[in-house]
Design an enzyme around this catalytic site. Structure first.
Site, PDB file in Angstrom:
ATOM      1  N   ASN A   1      39.696  10.705  32.529  1.00 54.82           N
ATOM      2  CA  ASN A   1      39.944   9.564  31.656  1.00 54.82           C
ATOM      3  C   ASN A   1      38.676   8.853  31.186  1.00 54.82           C
ATOM      4  O   ASN A   1      38.676   8.253  30.109  1.00 54.82           O
ATOM      5  CB  ASN A   1      40.854   8.564  32.381  1.00 54.82           C
ATOM      6  CG  ASN A   1      40.904   7.233  31.662  1.00 54.82           C
ATOM      7  OD1 ASN A   1      41.546   7.080  30.633  1.00 54.82           O
ATOM      8  ND2 ASN A   1      40.201   6.237  32.205  1.00 54.82           N
TER       9      ASN A   1
ATOM     10  N   SER B   1      42.148  11.438  22.349  1.00 56.58           N
ATOM     11  CA  SER B   1      42.431  10.389  21.374  1.00 56.58           C
ATOM     12  C   SER B   1      43.048  11.012  20.135  1.00 56.58           C
ATOM     13  O   SER B   1      42.792  12.182  19.821  1.00 56.58           O
ATOM     14  CB  SER B   1      41.137   9.657  20.987  1.00 56.58           C
ATOM     15  OG  SER B   1      41.353   8.814  19.871  1.00 56.58           O
TER      16      SER B   1
ATOM     17  N   TYR C   1      32.173   9.883  18.573  1.00 55.71           N
ATOM     18  CA  TYR C   1      33.396   9.728  19.360  1.00 55.71           C
ATOM     19  C   TYR C   1      34.458  10.735  18.919  1.00 55.71           C
ATOM     20  O   TYR C   1      35.050  11.428  19.758  1.00 55.71           O
ATOM     21  CB  TYR C   1      33.928   8.300  19.214  1.00 55.71           C
ATOM     22  CG  TYR C   1      35.199   8.039  19.987  1.00 55.71           C
ATOM     23  CD1 TYR C   1      35.165   7.836  21.361  1.00 55.71           C
ATOM     24  CD2 TYR C   1      36.431   7.989  19.347  1.00 55.71           C
ATOM     25  CE1 TYR C   1      36.332   7.592  22.080  1.00 55.71           C
ATOM     26  CE2 TYR C   1      37.600   7.746  20.054  1.00 55.71           C
ATOM     27  CZ  TYR C   1      37.545   7.543  21.414  1.00 55.71           C
ATOM     28  OH  TYR C   1      38.701   7.317  22.118  1.00 55.71           O
TER      29      TYR C   1
ATOM     30  N   SER D   1      33.580  14.179  19.971  1.00 53.46           N
ATOM     31  CA  SER D   1      33.711  14.389  21.417  1.00 53.46           C
ATOM     32  C   SER D   1      35.169  14.601  21.813  1.00 53.46           C
ATOM     33  O   SER D   1      35.467  15.412  22.694  1.00 53.46           O
ATOM     34  CB  SER D   1      33.121  13.193  22.182  1.00 53.46           C
ATOM     35  OG  SER D   1      33.937  12.040  22.086  1.00 53.46           O
ATOM     36  N   LYS D   2      36.078  13.894  21.165  1.00 55.61           N
ATOM     37  CA  LYS D   2      37.491  14.056  21.507  1.00 55.61           C
ATOM     38  C   LYS D   2      38.039  15.380  20.984  1.00 55.61           C
ATOM     39  O   LYS D   2      38.917  15.989  21.611  1.00 55.61           O
ATOM     40  CB  LYS D   2      38.301  12.875  20.979  1.00 55.61           C
ATOM     41  CG  LYS D   2      37.963  11.550  21.675  1.00 55.61           C
ATOM     42  CD  LYS D   2      38.138  11.643  23.185  1.00 55.61           C
ATOM     43  CE  LYS D   2      37.909  10.309  23.873  1.00 55.61           C
ATOM     44  NZ  LYS D   2      38.111  10.373  25.338  1.00 55.61           N
TER      45      LYS D   2
ATOM     46  N   ILE E   1      44.987   1.606  21.589  1.00 53.66           N
ATOM     47  CA  ILE E   1      45.574   1.014  22.786  1.00 53.66           C
ATOM     48  C   ILE E   1      44.754  -0.222  23.149  1.00 53.66           C
ATOM     49  O   ILE E   1      43.522  -0.216  23.042  1.00 53.66           O
ATOM     50  CB  ILE E   1      45.550   2.009  23.969  1.00 53.66           C
ATOM     51  CG1 ILE E   1      46.189   3.350  23.572  1.00 53.66           C
ATOM     52  CG2 ILE E   1      46.245   1.405  25.183  1.00 53.66           C
ATOM     53  CD1 ILE E   1      47.652   3.297  23.239  1.00 53.66           C
TER      54      ILE E   1
END
Length: 265
Positions: free
Chosen positions: A93, A144, A157, A160-161, A190
């Protein structure tokens, strides 16, 4: 999800947000916990909350660590097995956000993002593979919705996801013959501290959440418990025939954006 009772789970990034709620929910299901996070004070608070949810103190191991550091990643794996002797569930996570566009990105931002969001899950999966094979365990990677769609100003980001989703699907092929399942959850927006930690001001954060009314089909951002419950499902025997999946928990954001381009941020 009673099958999680007495199982051992390692949750990274457990000191806040989705990781902290996953720890609390797992504790309520009787799952023994190895919790890793950078903020030791927050990690201790989460451990206390897990005890309030019914998990004995000696069934909770806290490992303060920075998963951007290779040796810390190894420490998390080693200490977990040393303390519990086995592992049933790995929840990758931990994640960081370093906002950048193609004009503003730096290699430093790229490296810091990939070290935590990609290299650490890959390293933990590799190191803990033998133990998960012994228990025919499960891996849940917290990705994500931005791993499967673009988002302005977030190139490192998003990349990376996407890479983390690739890790999920490729490691599925390697581990399925051994009875180990690997899945990703791909949340939309979220309510967690991650955005403020990335440098977003309080005012900008509130504007960002307000925008969710228009960019998410359900008209709101998600909550950490809505993600934690899906993680628990994927970790449990209730999902015994589910592997290699990228499960969006995004209130319809991806579909809404694809179907109505004018709703893009």
């Amino acid at each position: 999800m009673s099958s999680l009772k007495g199982k051992v789970a390692l949750v990274t990034g457990a000191s806040s947000g989705i990781g902290a709620e996953t720890a609390r929910y797992f504790a309520s299901l009787g799952c023994y916990l190895s919790l890793s996070g950078r903020n030791e004070a927050n990690l201790k608070t989460v451990a206390e909350e897990c005890q309030q949810n019914g998990l004995p103190k000696d069934k909770i191991l806290l490992i303060p660590a920075d998963l951007g550091e290779e040796e810390d990643v190894k420490k998390v794996a080693d200490k977990t097995i040393e303390y519990f002797g086995s592992l049933d569930v790995l929840v990758n996570n931990a994640g960081v956000v370093h906002p950048a566009s193609i004009e503003t990105f730096t290699l430093e931002k790229f490296d810091k993002t990939f070290d935590v969001n990609v290299r650490a899950p890959l390293q933990l999966t590799h190191l803990l593979r033998p133990h998960l094979i012994k228990t025919k365990g499960a891996i849940v990677n917290v990705s994500s919705v931005y791993g499967i769609m673009a988002f302005p100003g977030m190139i490192p980001y998003c990349m990376s996801k996407t890479a983390l989703d690739s890790l999920t699907q490729n490691s599925t092929h390697d581990l399925a013959p051994h009875g180990v399942r690997v899945n990703s959850v791909n949340p939309g927006v979220i309510k967690t501290p991650v955005f403020k930690r990335s440098g977003m001001s309080d005012e900008r954060y509130e504007q960002f959440l307000k925008l969710c009314e228009r960019t998410h089909a359900m008209g709101r951002p998600g909550t950490v418990d809505e993600v934690a419950k899906v993680i628990a499902f994927l970790a449990s025997d209730d999902s015994s025939y589910v592997t290699g999946e990228l499960i969006t928990i995004d209130g319809g954001k991806y579909l809404l954006t694809v179907m109505t381009p004018e709703n893009k941020e």
